[in-house]
Design a protein around this motif. Structure first.
Motif, PDB file in Angstrom:
ATOM      1  N   HIS A  32      29.742  18.895  -3.623  1.00 57.39           N
ATOM      2  CA  HIS A  32      29.712  19.414  -4.985  1.00 57.39           C
ATOM      3  C   HIS A  32      28.436  19.011  -5.723  1.00 57.39           C
ATOM      4  O   HIS A  32      28.454  18.817  -6.941  1.00 57.39           O
ATOM      5  N   ALA A  33      27.332  18.893  -5.008  1.00 56.02           N
ATOM      6  CA  ALA A  33      26.092  18.436  -5.629  1.00 56.02           C
ATOM      7  C   ALA A  33      25.667  19.338  -6.784  1.00 56.02           C
ATOM      8  O   ALA A  33      25.241  18.861  -7.843  1.00 56.02           O
ATOM      9  N   ALA A  34      25.766  20.652  -6.603  1.00 54.34           N
ATOM     10  CA  ALA A  34      25.347  21.568  -7.661  1.00 54.34           C
ATOM     11  C   ALA A  34      26.227  21.418  -8.893  1.00 54.34           C
ATOM     12  O   ALA A  34      25.747  21.510 -10.025  1.00 54.34           O
ATOM     13  N   ALA A  35      27.521  21.171  -8.697  1.00 53.79           N
ATOM     14  CA  ALA A  35      28.428  20.981  -9.830  1.00 53.79           C
ATOM     15  C   ALA A  35      28.074  19.726 -10.618  1.00 53.79           C
ATOM     16  O   ALA A  35      28.180  19.707 -11.849  1.00 53.79           O
ATOM     17  N   VAL A  36      27.641  18.683  -9.916  1.00 54.69           N
ATOM     18  CA  VAL A  36      27.226  17.455 -10.598  1.00 54.69           C
ATOM     19  C   VAL A  36      25.976  17.709 -11.439  1.00 54.69           C
ATOM     20  O   VAL A  36      25.883  17.281 -12.589  1.00 54.69           O
ATOM     21  N   VAL A  37      25.019  18.429 -10.866  1.00 57.82           N
ATOM     22  CA  VAL A  37      23.788  18.730 -11.606  1.00 57.82           C
ATOM     23  C   VAL A  37      24.092  19.592 -12.829  1.00 57.82           C
ATOM     24  O   VAL A  37      23.563  19.352 -13.921  1.00 57.82           O
ATOM     25  N   LEU A  38      24.953  20.580 -12.669  1.00 59.82           N
ATOM     26  CA  LEU A  38      25.321  21.413 -13.813  1.00 59.82           C
ATOM     27  C   LEU A  38      26.013  20.578 -14.875  1.00 59.82           C
ATOM     28  O   LEU A  38      25.761  20.736 -16.074  1.00 59.82           O
ATOM     29  N   SER A  39      26.874  19.652 -14.473  1.00 63.70           N
ATOM     30  CA  SER A  39      27.601  18.810 -15.419  1.00 63.70           C
ATOM     31  C   SER A  39      26.647  17.972 -16.261  1.00 63.70           C
ATOM     32  O   SER A  39      26.771  17.906 -17.487  1.00 63.70           O
ATOM     33  N   ILE A  40      25.696  17.333 -15.615  1.00 60.68           N
ATOM     34  CA  ILE A  40      24.784  16.459 -16.355  1.00 60.68           C
ATOM     35  C   ILE A  40      23.829  17.279 -17.213  1.00 60.68           C
ATOM     36  O   ILE A  40      23.400  16.843 -18.290  1.00 60.68           O
ATOM     37  N   THR A  41      23.499  18.499 -16.762  1.00 58.30           N
ATOM     38  CA  THR A  41      22.676  19.392 -17.567  1.00 58.30           C
ATOM     39  C   THR A  41      23.440  19.857 -18.800  1.00 58.30           C
ATOM     40  O   THR A  41      22.882  19.945 -19.897  1.00 58.30           O
ATOM     41  N   LEU A  42      24.711  20.131 -18.621  1.00 59.33           N
ATOM     42  CA  LEU A  42      25.577  20.519 -19.736  1.00 59.33           C
ATOM     43  C   LEU A  42      25.659  19.392 -20.755  1.00 59.33           C
ATOM     44  O   LEU A  42      25.552  19.616 -21.971  1.00 59.33           O
ATOM     45  N   LEU A  43      25.817  18.173 -20.280  1.00 56.59           N
ATOM     46  CA  LEU A  43      25.885  17.018 -21.180  1.00 56.59           C
ATOM     47  C   LEU A  43      24.571  16.830 -21.936  1.00 56.59           C
ATOM     48  O   LEU A  43      24.563  16.507 -23.128  1.00 56.59           O
ATOM     49  N   ASP A  44      23.460  17.020 -21.246  1.00 55.88           N
ATOM     50  CA  ASP A  44      22.157  16.864 -21.891  1.00 55.88           C
ATOM     51  C   ASP A  44      21.990  17.878 -23.022  1.00 55.88           C
ATOM     52  O   ASP A  44      21.504  17.534 -24.109  1.00 55.88           O
ATOM     53  N   ALA A  45      22.401  19.112 -22.782  1.00 58.26           N
ATOM     54  CA  ALA A  45      22.293  20.148 -23.815  1.00 58.26           C
ATOM     55  C   ALA A  45      23.231  19.858 -24.980  1.00 58.26           C
ATOM     56  O   ALA A  45      22.887  20.106 -26.139  1.00 58.26           O
ATOM     57  N   MET A  46      24.418  19.330 -24.682  1.00 57.17           N
ATOM     58  CA  MET A  46      25.356  18.970 -25.749  1.00 57.17           C
ATOM     59  C   MET A  46      24.798  17.827 -26.595  1.00 57.17           C
ATOM     60  O   MET A  46      24.946  17.811 -27.822  1.00 57.17           O
ATOM     61  N   ALA A  47      24.156  16.878 -25.952  1.00 57.23           N
ATOM     62  CA  ALA A  47      23.560  15.755 -26.680  1.00 57.23           C
ATOM     63  C   ALA A  47      22.441  16.237 -27.599  1.00 57.23           C
ATOM     64  O   ALA A  47      22.296  15.772 -28.732  1.00 57.23           O
ATOM     65  N   ALA A  48      21.650  17.189 -27.117  1.00 54.45           N
ATOM     66  CA  ALA A  48      20.528  17.704 -27.899  1.00 54.45           C
ATOM     67  C   ALA A  48      20.975  18.533 -29.092  1.00 54.45           C
ATOM     68  O   ALA A  48      20.231  18.689 -30.064  1.00 54.45           O
ATOM     69  N   LEU A  49      22.200  19.041 -29.030  1.00 52.05           N
ATOM     70  CA  LEU A  49      22.697  19.883 -30.116  1.00 52.05           C
ATOM     71  C   LEU A  49      22.926  19.086 -31.391  1.00 52.05           C
ATOM     72  O   LEU A  49      22.769  19.601 -32.499  1.00 52.05           O
TER      73      LEU A  49
END
Length: 281
Positions: A241-258
């Protein structure tokens, strides 16, 4: 429209068997080369029989595979193919671990369009604005839910994770009663029935659903409010599930930036606790 989207839209218009959905999903990861492969080559890479590929063509409404392949070629020539470089060796001739790594590299490359698209932006807004934010991941998806929840608590005021199929319905109802606006649901194969139940219950209660799944052809895809696709590598004994992990952390980064000020305050508060648990080497 990208050629992969053409195939996804076509598949959604027909009732396909699980094996046929598997073939389509593998073909999506093989664009644009797939439009120039034979039934034997597609069958080998999808791990199915040659007749299964032929039956897929007819299930999609074509007279046979040659007509289906012609339509694939037209879609590739008319669309914008994903940047892919053919491997130097056939995956079947590689060490299984190397083949899995190559597949994950392709999976990660496919995330480029997902993380920059409108669905991702909408998911960020929904998830960042929900308090509490419920995160669901059952069975194989439990680790992904725990991973996301662990870091989400650093930037959001209220995050609750559910990895127990027996209590997931109760959790969704409780989040709704507490004022939640959205839930994040990880749905990796094999899909637990309780995961689909959670999606349907959330929608019935008026909660927005952001679902992270391995395929746009998942049987519950049409029921997800926002579907984010992260392919899995399935060449080893267990899926990666490597791609799912990368998407998850990218999602968190965008949420933090909001909400940068809120993020900064919460991260600073967390930093003040680190000395109480970190091991100083």
């Amino acid at each position: 429209m990208a050629p992969e989207d053409w195939l996804v839209n076509l598949a959604r218009q027909h009732r396909l068997s699980p094996t046929q959905r598997q073939i389509v999903q593998r073909m999506i990861g093989m664009f644009p080369e797939v439009a120039f492969l034979s039934t034997i080559e597609i069958a080998e890479q999808a791990g199915v029989s040659q007749p299964s590929v032929t039956r897929l063509a007819t299930a999609l409404g074509f007279a046979g595979f040659p007509e289906f392949r012609s339509a694939l070629r037209e879609a590739v020539l008319a669309g914008v193919p994903s940047p892919r470089s053919a491997p130097d060796h056939h995956p079947d001739r590689l060490h299984p671990g190397i083949a899995a790594i190559e597949q994950e590299c392709a999976n990660l490359g496919s995330l480029r369009r997902e993380v920059t698209g409108d669905r991702m932006a909408a998911a960020v807004r929904l998830l960042a604005g929900s308090s509490p934010l419920g995160v669901i991941g059952l069975r194989a998806s439990a680790a992904l839910a725990d991973y996301f929840g662990y870091f989400a608590r650093r930037i959001l005021p209220a995050v609750v994770t559910c990895t127990d199929a027996a209590t997931v319905a109760d959790s969704v109802l409780q989040w709704h009663q507490q004022g939640a606006r959205a839930v994040l649901i990880f749905a990796m194969p094999r899909y637990p029935a309780a995961t689909v139940t959670a999606i349907r219950l959330s929608r019935r209660l008026g909660l927005a659903t952001v679902v992270i799944a391995d395929s746009a052809l998942a049987p519950f895809a049409a029921e997800a409010g926002i579907l984010l696709v992260t392919p899995v590598a399935s060449g080893l004994v267990f899926d990666s599930h490597a791609a799912a992990v990368v998407l998850s952390i990218t999602l968190l980064d965008a949420m933090a930036a909001l909400h940068p000020q809120r993020t900064q305050q919460r991260l600073e508060a967390h930093e003040s606790l680190i000395d109480t648990w970190i091991h100083d080497t």
